[in-house]
Design an enzyme around this catalytic site. Structure first.
Site, PDB file in Angstrom:
ATOM      1  N   LYS A   1       1.922   0.508 -14.052  1.00 57.90           N
ATOM      2  CA  LYS A   1       1.923   0.711 -13.076  1.00 57.90           C
ATOM      3  C   LYS A   1       3.872   1.296 -13.010  1.00 57.90           C
ATOM      4  O   LYS A   1       4.536   0.617 -13.608  1.00 57.90           O
ATOM      5  CB  LYS A   1       2.988  -0.522 -11.714  1.00 57.90           C
ATOM      6  CG  LYS A   1       3.175  -0.031 -10.138  1.00 57.90           C
ATOM      7  CD  LYS A   1       3.385  -1.101  -8.926  1.00 57.90           C
ATOM      8  CE  LYS A   1       4.384  -1.499  -8.886  1.00 57.90           C
ATOM      9  NZ  LYS A   1       5.096  -1.060  -8.262  1.00 57.90           N
TER      10      LYS A   1
ATOM     11  N   ASP B   1       2.597   4.304  -8.282  1.00 56.90           N
ATOM     12  CA  ASP B   1       3.213   3.926  -7.116  1.00 56.90           C
ATOM     13  C   ASP B   1       4.373   4.266  -6.678  1.00 56.90           C
ATOM     14  O   ASP B   1       5.254   4.016  -6.585  1.00 56.90           O
ATOM     15  CB  ASP B   1       3.394   2.377  -7.489  1.00 56.90           C
ATOM     16  CG  ASP B   1       3.847   1.191  -6.119  1.00 56.90           C
ATOM     17  OD1 ASP B   1       3.464   2.092  -4.969  1.00 56.90           O
ATOM     18  OD2 ASP B   1       4.332   0.236  -6.014  1.00 56.90           O
TER      19      ASP B   1
ATOM     20  N   LYS C   1       4.205   5.035  -2.840  1.00 56.68           N
ATOM     21  CA  LYS C   1       4.154   4.805  -1.792  1.00 56.68           C
ATOM     22  C   LYS C   1       3.930   5.625  -0.577  1.00 56.68           C
ATOM     23  O   LYS C   1       5.583   6.467  -0.555  1.00 56.68           O
ATOM     24  CB  LYS C   1       4.943   3.480  -1.395  1.00 56.68           C
ATOM     25  CG  LYS C   1       4.361   2.202  -2.509  1.00 56.68           C
ATOM     26  CD  LYS C   1       5.761   0.941  -2.035  1.00 56.68           C
ATOM     27  CE  LYS C   1       5.232   0.190  -2.555  1.00 56.68           C
ATOM     28  NZ  LYS C   1       5.858   0.406  -4.069  1.00 56.68           N
TER      29      LYS C   1
ATOM     30  N   ASP D   1       4.290  10.441   4.484  1.00 58.93           N
ATOM     31  CA  ASP D   1       4.683  11.554   5.265  1.00 58.93           C
ATOM     32  C   ASP D   1       3.610  11.942   6.205  1.00 58.93           C
ATOM     33  O   ASP D   1       2.651  11.669   6.392  1.00 58.93           O
ATOM     34  CB  ASP D   1       4.673  12.678   4.298  1.00 58.93           C
ATOM     35  CG  ASP D   1       5.995  13.768   3.966  1.00 58.93           C
ATOM     36  OD1 ASP D   1       5.837  14.318   5.443  1.00 58.93           O
ATOM     37  OD2 ASP D   1       7.039  14.145   3.779  1.00 58.93           O
TER      38      ASP D   1
ATOM     39  N   THR E   1       6.464  -6.777   0.590  1.00 56.95           N
ATOM     40  CA  THR E   1       6.613  -8.909   0.432  1.00 56.95           C
ATOM     41  C   THR E   1       8.322  -9.172   0.377  1.00 56.95           C
ATOM     42  O   THR E   1       8.450 -10.342   0.520  1.00 56.95           O
ATOM     43  CB  THR E   1       6.120  -9.149  -1.267  1.00 56.95           C
ATOM     44  OG1 THR E   1       6.344  -8.035  -1.943  1.00 56.95           O
ATOM     45  CG2 THR E   1       4.537  -9.232  -0.837  1.00 56.95           C
TER      46      THR E   1
ATOM     47  N   ARG F   1       9.733  -9.426 -13.048  1.00 56.26           N
ATOM     48  CA  ARG F   1      11.093  -9.277 -13.369  1.00 56.26           C
ATOM     49  C   ARG F   1      10.851 -10.528 -14.449  1.00 56.26           C
ATOM     50  O   ARG F   1      11.585 -10.842 -15.301  1.00 56.26           O
ATOM     51  CB  ARG F   1      12.173  -9.852 -12.618  1.00 56.26           C
ATOM     52  CG  ARG F   1      12.824  -8.195 -12.767  1.00 56.26           C
ATOM     53  CD  ARG F   1      13.645  -8.261 -10.805  1.00 56.26           C
ATOM     54  NE  ARG F   1      11.833  -7.680  -9.500  1.00 56.26           N
ATOM     55  CZ  ARG F   1      13.067  -8.778  -8.355  1.00 56.26           C
ATOM     56  NH1 ARG F   1      14.050  -8.321  -8.666  1.00 56.26           N
ATOM     57  NH2 ARG F   1      12.502  -7.794  -7.767  1.00 56.26           N
TER      58      ARG F   1
HETATM   59  O1  C5P Z   1       7.756  -9.087  -9.818  1.00 60.93           O
HETATM   60  P1  C5P Z   1       9.085  -8.147  -9.146  1.00 60.93           P
HETATM   61  O2  C5P Z   1       9.444  -8.896  -8.103  1.00 60.93           O
HETATM   62  O3  C5P Z   1       9.908  -7.754 -10.844  1.00 60.93           O
HETATM   63  O4  C5P Z   1       7.957  -6.718  -9.169  1.00 60.93           O
HETATM   64  C1  C5P Z   1       8.940  -5.710  -8.315  1.00 60.93           C
HETATM   65  C2  C5P Z   1       7.565  -4.365  -8.020  1.00 60.93           C
HETATM   66  O5  C5P Z   1       5.981  -5.235  -7.566  1.00 60.93           O
HETATM   67  C3  C5P Z   1       8.785  -3.319  -8.343  1.00 60.93           C
HETATM   68  O6  C5P Z   1       7.934  -2.246  -8.881  1.00 60.93           O
HETATM   69  C4  C5P Z   1       8.090  -3.189  -6.471  1.00 60.93           C
HETATM   70  O7  C5P Z   1       8.002  -1.774  -6.329  1.00 60.93           O
HETATM   71  C5  C5P Z   1       6.137  -3.814  -6.586  1.00 60.93           C
HETATM   72  N1  C5P Z   1       6.424  -4.433  -4.474  1.00 60.93           N
HETATM   73  C6  C5P Z   1       5.210  -3.375  -4.636  1.00 60.93           C
HETATM   74  N2  C5P Z   1       4.791  -4.234  -3.575  1.00 60.93           N
HETATM   75  C7  C5P Z   1       6.026  -5.188  -2.892  1.00 60.93           C
HETATM   76  C8  C5P Z   1       6.878  -5.596  -3.215  1.00 60.93           C
HETATM   77  C9  C5P Z   1       7.464  -5.141  -5.140  1.00 60.93           C
HETATM   78  O8  C5P Z   1       4.370  -3.025  -5.419  1.00 60.93           O
HETATM   79  N3  C5P Z   1       5.520  -5.146  -1.819  1.00 60.93           N
END
Ligand code: C5P
Length: 247
Positions: free
Chosen positions: A40, A68, A70, A73, A124, A220
Site C-alpha cells: 500500500k 491509498d 483517500k 473532493d 480506525t 507498524r
Molecule cells: O498498522 P498501522 O497502524 O501501522 O497501519 C497504518 C496504516 O493503516 C496507514 O498506512 C494508514 O493509512 C492505514 N489506515 C487505513 N485506514 C484506517 C486506518 C489506518 O488505511 N482506518
C-alpha cells in the site's frame, strides 16, 4: 475481481509502505515481497516520490498495488484524479464515503474494471468520543452504526468494497454479501508493542479474519519488528488458523 481471487493466507496481508524515501521503501519491498500480498502506497510516500514508486512495485514484485490517497473532493475533481490513477495499473484505490453518493459514483464510474474502489467508512483511529465531537448526528454516533451507514452509501454508489475496523466487518459482510470486499486496518497481533499508538478500534489478525475480512492492513507491527519478514510470516500463520477454524 472478488475475494475468490485470494488464494494463500499471506496474500491477505496488506503492508503499508509508510516510509519517507524510495530507498527505505525498496528495503521493505525486498524484505517482504514473498511474505505479503499487497503493498500500500499512502500519502507520505506518494507525495514525496510520485508514481515511480508504483512502477517499482510492479517491476520488482508480484504483489498487488494499493494506492491509498483517500480521495475526498468535488465529484469532477475525484473523477479526473481517478482517471489519472488509471494510468498506473493499480489494484485498489480509496475514496472517503462520509458525504453523498455523487463523489463515490464519480470514482466508481471512472475507474478501470480491474481496479477495486474501496470506500473509507470510519477511520480506525477514531473513537466514539471523536465521532461525537465531529458533530455527527446522534443515531450515527456509535462507530458501528456510522460504518454501516457509510458502507451502504459505498455499496449503492458502485464501490467494490470498504475499509472498516475488525469490529464492523461481520455485519457488513452479512448485509452486503461476501463479494463486497472488506479491508481491515488497525490490526494488532497480541505480540506487537506499538508505542504511542494512534489506532483506537483495533483487532488481532485472527479476530479480523474470523469476522470475515478479506484483507488486513498491518503496518507498524511488521515495519518496526526486529525481523519484519518473520513478523509477516507469523501473521500469515495466524490468518491460516483463523481460516481453518472457520471452514
Ligand atoms: O498498522 P498501522 O497502524 O501501522 O497501519 C497504518 C496504516 O493503516 C496507514 O498506512 C494508514 O493509512 C492505514 N489506515 C487505513 N485506514 C484506517 C486506518 C489506518 O488505511 N482506518
Amino acid at each position: 475481481m472478488s475475494n475468490n481471487n485470494i488464494f494463500l493466507p499471506h496474500e491477505r496481508v496488506i503492508f503499508p509502505l509508510d516510509v519517507s524515501s524510495i530507498d527505505e521503501a525498496k528495503r521493505y519491498i525486498h524484505l517482504l515481497k514473498n511474505n505479503i500480498g499487497v503493498f500500500k502506497v499512502g500519502l507520505e510516500l506518494f507525495v514525496r516520490e510520485g508514481p515511480k514508486i508504483l512502477k517499482l512495485i510492479a517491476d520488482e514484485t508480484h504483489a498487488k498495488i494499493f494506492l491509498d490517497l483517500k480521495f475526498h473532493d468535488i465529484p469532477e475533481t475525484v473523477r479526473r484524479a481517478q482517471r489519472a490513477a488509471n494510468a498506473h495499473g493499480i489494484d485498489f484505490i480509496t475514496v472517503h464515503c462520509n458525504e453523498e453518493t455523487k463523489l463515490l459514483k464519480a470514482a466508481a464510474d471512472s475507474t478501470k474494471k480491474n481496479t477495486m474502489v474501496l470506500g473509507i467508512t470510519v477511520l480506525t483511529s477514531l473513537s466514539k468520543k471523536d465521532i461525537i465531537n465531529s458533530g455527527i448526528k446522534k443515531e450515527l454516533q456509535n462507530p458501528l452504526n456510522l460504518a454501516l451507514h457509510r458502507a451502504e452509501t459505498a455499496n449503492k454508489s458502485g464501490c467494490d468494497g470498504v475499509v472498516c475496523s475488525g469490529k464492523e466487518v461481520k455485519p457488513i459482510k452479512e448485509i452486503f454479501g461476501n463479494d463486497f470486499i472488506v479491508v481491515v486496518p488497525g490490526v494488532r497481533p497480541s505480540w506487537s508493542k506499538i508505542s504511542n499508538d494512534d489506532q483506537s478500534r483495533i483487532a488481532t489478525p485472527h479476530e479480523a479474519i474470523a469476522n470475515g475480512a478479506d484483507y488486513i492492513v498491518v503496518g507498524r507491527p511488521i515495519r518496526d519488528a526486529g525481523n519484519p519478514a518473520d513478523a509477516a510470516k507469523k501473521i500469515a500463520d495466524e490468518i491460516a488458523k483463523a481460516l481453518n477454524n472457520s471452514s
